[in-house]
Design an enzyme around this catalytic site. Structure first.
Site, PDB file in Angstrom:
ATOM      1  N   ARG A  62       0.837  -1.206   0.000  1.00  0.00           N
ATOM      2  CA  ARG A  62       0.000   0.000   0.000  1.00  0.00           C
ATOM      3  C   ARG A  62       0.876   1.263   0.000  1.00  0.00           C
ATOM      4  NH1 ARG A  62      -5.411   1.413   0.258  1.00  0.00           N
ATOM      5  NH2 ARG A  62      -6.252  -0.664   0.560  1.00  0.00           N
ATOM      6  N   GLU A  76     -10.374   5.005   7.031  1.00  0.00           N
ATOM      7  CA  GLU A  76      -8.967   5.405   7.039  1.00  0.00           C
ATOM      8  C   GLU A  76      -8.657   6.734   6.343  1.00  0.00           C
ATOM      9  OE1 GLU A  76      -8.172   1.449   5.322  1.00  0.00           O
ATOM     10  OE2 GLU A  76      -6.388   1.493   6.592  1.00  0.00           O
ATOM     11  N   THR A  96      -5.631  -4.546  -1.058  1.00  0.00           N
ATOM     12  CA  THR A  96      -4.759  -4.621  -2.232  1.00  0.00           C
ATOM     13  C   THR A  96      -4.572  -6.071  -2.682  1.00  0.00           C
ATOM     14  OG1 THR A  96      -2.786  -4.642  -0.842  1.00  0.00           O
ATOM     15  CG2 THR A  96      -3.559  -2.497  -1.606  1.00  0.00           C
ATOM     16  N   ALA A 127      -9.059  -2.164   5.886  1.00  0.00           N
ATOM     17  CA  ALA A 127      -8.976  -1.530   4.566  1.00  0.00           C
ATOM     18  C   ALA A 127     -10.173  -0.608   4.313  1.00  0.00           C
ATOM     19  CB  ALA A 127      -8.826  -2.583   3.459  1.00  0.00           C
TER      20      ALA A 127
HETATM   21  N1  MTE Z   1     -12.983   4.026  14.303  1.00  0.00           N
HETATM   22  C1  MTE Z   1     -13.026   3.670  15.603  1.00  0.00           C
HETATM   23  N2  MTE Z   1     -13.834   4.346  16.420  1.00  0.00           N
HETATM   24  N3  MTE Z   1     -12.269   2.640  16.095  1.00  0.00           N
HETATM   25  C2  MTE Z   1     -11.410   1.935  15.286  1.00  0.00           C
HETATM   26  O1  MTE Z   1     -10.748   1.012  15.751  1.00  0.00           O
HETATM   27  N4  MTE Z   1     -10.496   1.663  13.014  1.00  0.00           N
HETATM   28  C3  MTE Z   1     -10.210   2.332  11.744  1.00  0.00           C
HETATM   29  C4  MTE Z   1     -11.482   2.942  11.161  1.00  0.00           C
HETATM   30  N5  MTE Z   1     -12.168   3.704  12.152  1.00  0.00           N
HETATM   31  C5  MTE Z   1     -11.332   2.296  13.899  1.00  0.00           C
HETATM   32  C6  MTE Z   1     -12.174   3.352  13.454  1.00  0.00           C
HETATM   33  C7  MTE Z   1      -9.624   1.461  10.750  1.00  0.00           C
HETATM   34  S1  MTE Z   1      -7.967   1.175  10.811  1.00  0.00           S
HETATM   35  C8  MTE Z   1     -10.364   0.899   9.752  1.00  0.00           C
HETATM   36  S2  MTE Z   1      -9.661  -0.051   8.561  1.00  0.00           S
HETATM   37  C9  MTE Z   1     -11.814   1.096   9.660  1.00  0.00           C
HETATM   38  O2  MTE Z   1     -12.321   1.876  10.732  1.00  0.00           O
HETATM   39  C10 MTE Z   1     -12.497  -0.261   9.651  1.00  0.00           C
HETATM   40  O3  MTE Z   1     -13.860  -0.192   9.627  1.00  0.00           O
HETATM   41  P1  MTE Z   1     -14.705  -0.011   8.279  1.00  0.00           P
HETATM   42  O4  MTE Z   1     -14.102  -0.901   7.255  1.00  0.00           O
HETATM   43  O5  MTE Z   1     -16.053  -0.418   8.684  1.00  0.00           O
HETATM   44  O6  MTE Z   1     -14.577   1.432   7.922  1.00  0.00           O
HETATM   45  N1  LUZ Z   2      -5.263  -4.897   5.241  1.00  0.00           N
HETATM   46  C1  LUZ Z   2      -4.924  -5.711   4.242  1.00  0.00           C
HETATM   47  C2  LUZ Z   2      -5.462  -3.598   5.045  1.00  0.00           C
HETATM   48  O1  LUZ Z   2      -4.718  -6.886   4.479  1.00  0.00           O
HETATM   49  N2  LUZ Z   2      -4.844  -5.216   2.994  1.00  0.00           N
HETATM   50  C3  LUZ Z   2      -5.040  -3.918   2.700  1.00  0.00           C
HETATM   51  O2  LUZ Z   2      -4.957  -3.512   1.552  1.00  0.00           O
HETATM   52  C4  LUZ Z   2      -5.355  -3.062   3.767  1.00  0.00           C
HETATM   53  N3  LUZ Z   2      -5.529  -1.760   3.553  1.00  0.00           N
HETATM   54  C5  LUZ Z   2      -5.789  -0.969   4.579  1.00  0.00           C
HETATM   55  C6  LUZ Z   2      -5.897  -1.506   5.841  1.00  0.00           C
HETATM   56  N4  LUZ Z   2      -5.738  -2.807   6.070  1.00  0.00           N
HETATM   57 MO1  MOS Z   3      -7.479  -0.705   9.296  1.00  0.00          MO
HETATM   58  S1  MOS Z   3      -5.445  -0.401   9.336  1.00  0.00           S
HETATM   59  O1  MOS Z   3      -7.454  -1.415   7.769  1.00  0.00           O
HETATM   60  O2  MOS Z   3      -7.603  -2.013  10.324  1.00  0.00           O
END
Ligand code: MTE
Ligand code: LUZ
Ligand code: MOS
Length: 749
Positions: A304, A706, A434, A503
């Site tokens: 990534r 993210e 990815t 992701a």
């Molecule tokens: N928001 C909260 N409150 N707590 C979390 O742990 N994780 C983040 C984001 N927002 C997180 C968060 C991360 S790293 C990701 S990948 C996404 O939430 C995952 O959830 P989603 O795929 O439903 O957006």
């Molecule tokens: N995890 C993963 C991830 O396994 N592949 C991804 O592309 C990714 N991208 C964002 C966060 N977690």
């Molecule tokens: Mo988020 S780093 O994809 O858990």
């Protein structure tokens, strides 16, 4: 609509791992971690620990019935160390006792003799020594070496970028108990229940169908529990398997900080070349990812970084190489943005440095190079429905950037020891894992005879509101009130082979699987309705819990329809499966179409610097963000705010410190500072870009988790700009985080 968890959270009724009522006779486990970062284990002596009252057993690697291997992508990580340790805190033994207190007390009494070896903590040194986790990878487009001679400006420099502690409120933990016939049930605070199931099965030498993993919700994950929850769950399951008793393992904060991996620090060198009219003609960079002692998710994170190394810009000639370096730190892992922020930091650094050299504002360079429709990314995908310029233009207009810049200049002219700074961060983040194969999900829906609906998906609720979004999808698509929809725990017996919720694609993947399940159920229900109403089913739909015929409400209500469907022996259960179409990636060519779509935005951050103390405040954050058609603007705005503050923290206050022996010094909340409410920006204004979201986003509501993290990068450059306002001879030093200590040194460089 509010998050469905809101009331539970504020009244303390929401259930987290540690709130699950324990079965009587539950034992407690504590992990014994390595005291040193690199060495040979000469002897593990458990006699004294075992003598303590209440201690049941001490487990070491020789007690593992299956494989002592937890590596997901590369098989290079033991659950419990064998004869060597590779990072401080690396698990060596698990102590099981009748109380949590005794387990931790006994853990300190396990005597381990080591022969210390030289640790490596710097990724560049690791690379020199040939210590790589996987072979390096490069992405390229055009030919940079041929065009340097056409560049008016060429700038070379290096970056030194720090990591970040996840600091989820709930630490890593699991509760495991034997059920019968060798079957083990595991409650785990994990983003990846299937990863836990697989790891437990592997360690215990059991098939996956004897392991059930259940997750109600997490007190935060942020990527730290995408992979690293598996080891701790495996320790709890191993202890339960060996003792035949329920075992709970919850890491104390101090252990969690020492034992778990973090965001990857990166070190790197770049060269950027621009034409007279500020077009970036070429960009080359070599990055050294500090992977820690085992691969964990580093290979995917490296990928990534490669994908996002040109940020929001079209650069016709690029070459980016990343080395994933093996060091004696805990294995670094996923963290919001997953290597993307690091890649974007480098290109933004190159732009800032070029701006300094040329004597223009970085904003001019950013603006001149933003992606436009059909531009090709270096990985071969064509940019479609590009909103980069739209966000930038709307931000300039709505926040009157021109005036904002002028008012800051004015302020700086009128203040000697207080200076303000501003910087802009254009965002472009690719949505999809990815690794193409991971882009799949399933949802299981039951409609009960009373018309209530039960939904299970592979999505994990970790505070990001995915459960609320799933309930909304079900209610909107079924045409019923949301109060009828129950979102159940995420459980491997109801939804199998899940990708971790990561992701940012949890809502897209699981929501689309749910959409597919609901479409099938609705089709069957409308067929029943058509029979009852003696008409054709394509005249019918359901809205407000009522069957609608050609736009007119009929007398047939949801409840009645469900009851009749059951009497007609129609299946009221459906399992939806979704796999993102279109995407693919060819690793042999490093080209393809890896992302379903991209999320765009423009963030602006202003800061004020105290030039005597080196301290600063983050003043205002202005954002135009591309939400698509947000299904839940309140939740999405919360994600933007939280992510921005976390992104700012990464590059300002949050400094991980290891001593030369590889021991974590910033191992508590008194030595590791995260933004608090006082440090948070005074205001965060976020305007949605008016667009129709992409088809592949769930109900056209773009992924949000993210992307906004990366707006935090603007704070870093805003501080540099404020330093330059005080000290015009200061040449930007690309070291992060930019702590007040560093700022003070730069002010008087
Ligand atoms: N928001 C909260 N409150 N707590 C979390 O742990 N994780 C983040 C984001 N927002 C997180 C968060 C991360 S790293 C990701 S990948 C996404 O939430 C995952 O959830 P989603 O795929 O439903 O957006
Ligand atoms: N995890 C993963 C991830 O396994 N592949 C991804 O592309 C990714 N991208 C964002 C966060 N977690
Ligand atoms: Mo988020 S780093 O994809 O858990």
């Amino acid at each position: 609509m509010k998050n469905i968890d809101t009331i539970g959270h504020v009244t303390g009724k929401s259930v987290y791992l540690d709130d699950i009522p324990t079965i009587s006779g539950t034992l407690h486990a504590a992990v014994v971690g390595s005291a040193i970062a690199h060495g040979k284990i000469l002897k593990v002596d458990t006699t004294e620990a075992l003598r303590l009252d209440g201690v049941v057993k001490v487990i070491t690697c020789t007690d593992i019935p299956g494989e002592n291997q937890i590596g997901g992508i590369v098989e290079d990580e033991t659950l419990l160390a064998e004869d060597e340790v590779h990072y401080q805190g690396q698990p060596i033994a698990v102590v099981i006792a009748k109380t949590e207190r005794d387990a931790h007390k006994a853990a300190k009494m396990v005597r381990i003799d080591y022969q210390e070896l030289e640790p490596v903590t710097d990724p560049r040194i690791a690379k020199e020594k040939g210590l790589l986790l996987i072979p390096p990878r490069s992405f390229s487009m055009g030919n940079p070496s041929e065009v340097w001679s056409h560049c008016k400006y060429i700038v070379d420099d290096s970056i030194e970028l720090g990591g970040q502690e996840h600091l989820y409120i709930e630490t890593q933990g699991a509760y495991a108990y034997p059920v019968e016939g060798g079957y083990i049930k595991v409650h785990s605070s994990t983003q990846g229940p299937t990863a836990v199931q697989k790891t437990v099965a592997r360690v215990l030498g059991l098939p996956m169908n004897l392991i059930e993993v259940d997750v109600v919700r997490l007190g935060g994950g942020f990527g730290g529990k995408e992979d690293q929850a598996s080891g701790f769950a495996a320790m709890a399951a191993l202890a339960a398997h060996i003792t035949g008793k329920p075992v709970k393992l919850v890491l104390p904060r101090h252990d969690d900080m020492r034992m778990t991996g973090k965001r990857h620090p990166y070190s790197g060198d770049f060269r950027i070349g621009l034409t007279a009219d500020l077009k970036i003609l070429a960009f080359e960079t070599t990055l050294y990812q500090n992977g820690g002692a085992a691969a964990d998710l580093s290979p995917a994170i490296m990928e990534r970084t490669l994908f996002h190394s040109t940020g929001s810009y079209y650069i016709p000639n690029t070459r980016v190489t990343v080395y994933s370096c093996k060091t004696n730190l805990p294995p670094n892992t996923a963290f919001r943005g997953f290597g993307g922020p690091q890649g974007m930091f480098v290109i933004e650094s190159a732009i800032a440095k070029a701006a300094e050299t040329i004597g223009v504002s970085a904003i001019e360079i950013q603006k001149a190079n933003l992606l436009k429709e059909n531009d090709e990314f270096q990985y071969g995908q064509k940019a479609e429905n590009v909103n980069a310029r739209k966000c930038f233009a709307l931000a300039s207009e709505k926040f009157d950037l021109e005036n904002l810049r002028k008012s800051i200049e004015n302020y700086n002219q009128n203040n000697k020891y207080s200076k303000r700074g501003l910087a802009v961060m254009p965002l472009c983040f690719g949505i999809s894992f990815t690794n193409t194969a991971m882009n799949q999900a399933r949802a299981l829906v039951h409609i009960y005879q009373d018309g209530s609906v039960s939904v299970s998906t592979g999505a994990i609720e970790m505070g990001q509101g995915v459960n609320t979004k799933m309930a909304q999808v079900a209610s909107i698509l079924l045409g019923i009130d949301i109060s009828r929809v129950k979102i159940h725990s995420t459980n491997t017996t109801r939804v199998a082979n899940t990708s971790p919720t990561a992701a940012s694609s949890g809502a897209d993947l699981n929501g689309n699987a749910l959409r597919i399940a609901i479409a099938a159920l609705k089709k069957r229900l409308l067929k029943v309705a058509a029979e009852l109403l003696e008409c054709s089913d394509d005249e019918l739909t359901i809205e407000n819990e009522t069957v609608i015929r050609n736009g007119e409400p009929t007398a047939l209500k949801w409840n009645e329809l469900v009851k009749k469907a059951h009497l007609k022996r129609v299946a009221l259960t459906e399992n939806g499966h979704y796999a993102t179409p279109v995407i693919y990636f060819d690793k042999t060519k490093e080209k393809g179409h890896p992302f379903a779509y991209h999320v765009y935005g423009t963030g602006v951050v202003t800061v004020t610097l105290d030039c005597i103390r080196g301290t600063y405040t983050i003043d205002d954050v202005y954002i135009v963000h591309d939400f698509g058609n947000s299904i839940n603007p309140l939740i999405d705005l919360g994600q933007v705010e939280g992510a921005v503050v976390q992104g700012i923290g990464w590059l300002t206050l949050e400094e991980l410190a290891f001593d030369p022996k590889g021991r974590l010094l910033s191992n508590s909340l008194s030595t590791y500072k995260v933004p608090d409410i006082h440090f948070a920006p005074k205001s965060i204004q976020c305007i949605p870009l008016p667009t129709n979201g992409p088809e592949l986003a769930v109900l056209r509501s773009k992924a949000i988790g993210e992307p906004p993290f990366m707006y935090g990068i603007a704070a870093y450059f805003a501080i540099h700009n404020a330093i330059k306002a005080f000290n015009p001879s200061y040449s930007i030093k690309l070291t992060a985080p930019l702590t007040p200590e560093r700022v003070l040194m730069h002010l008087y460089q």
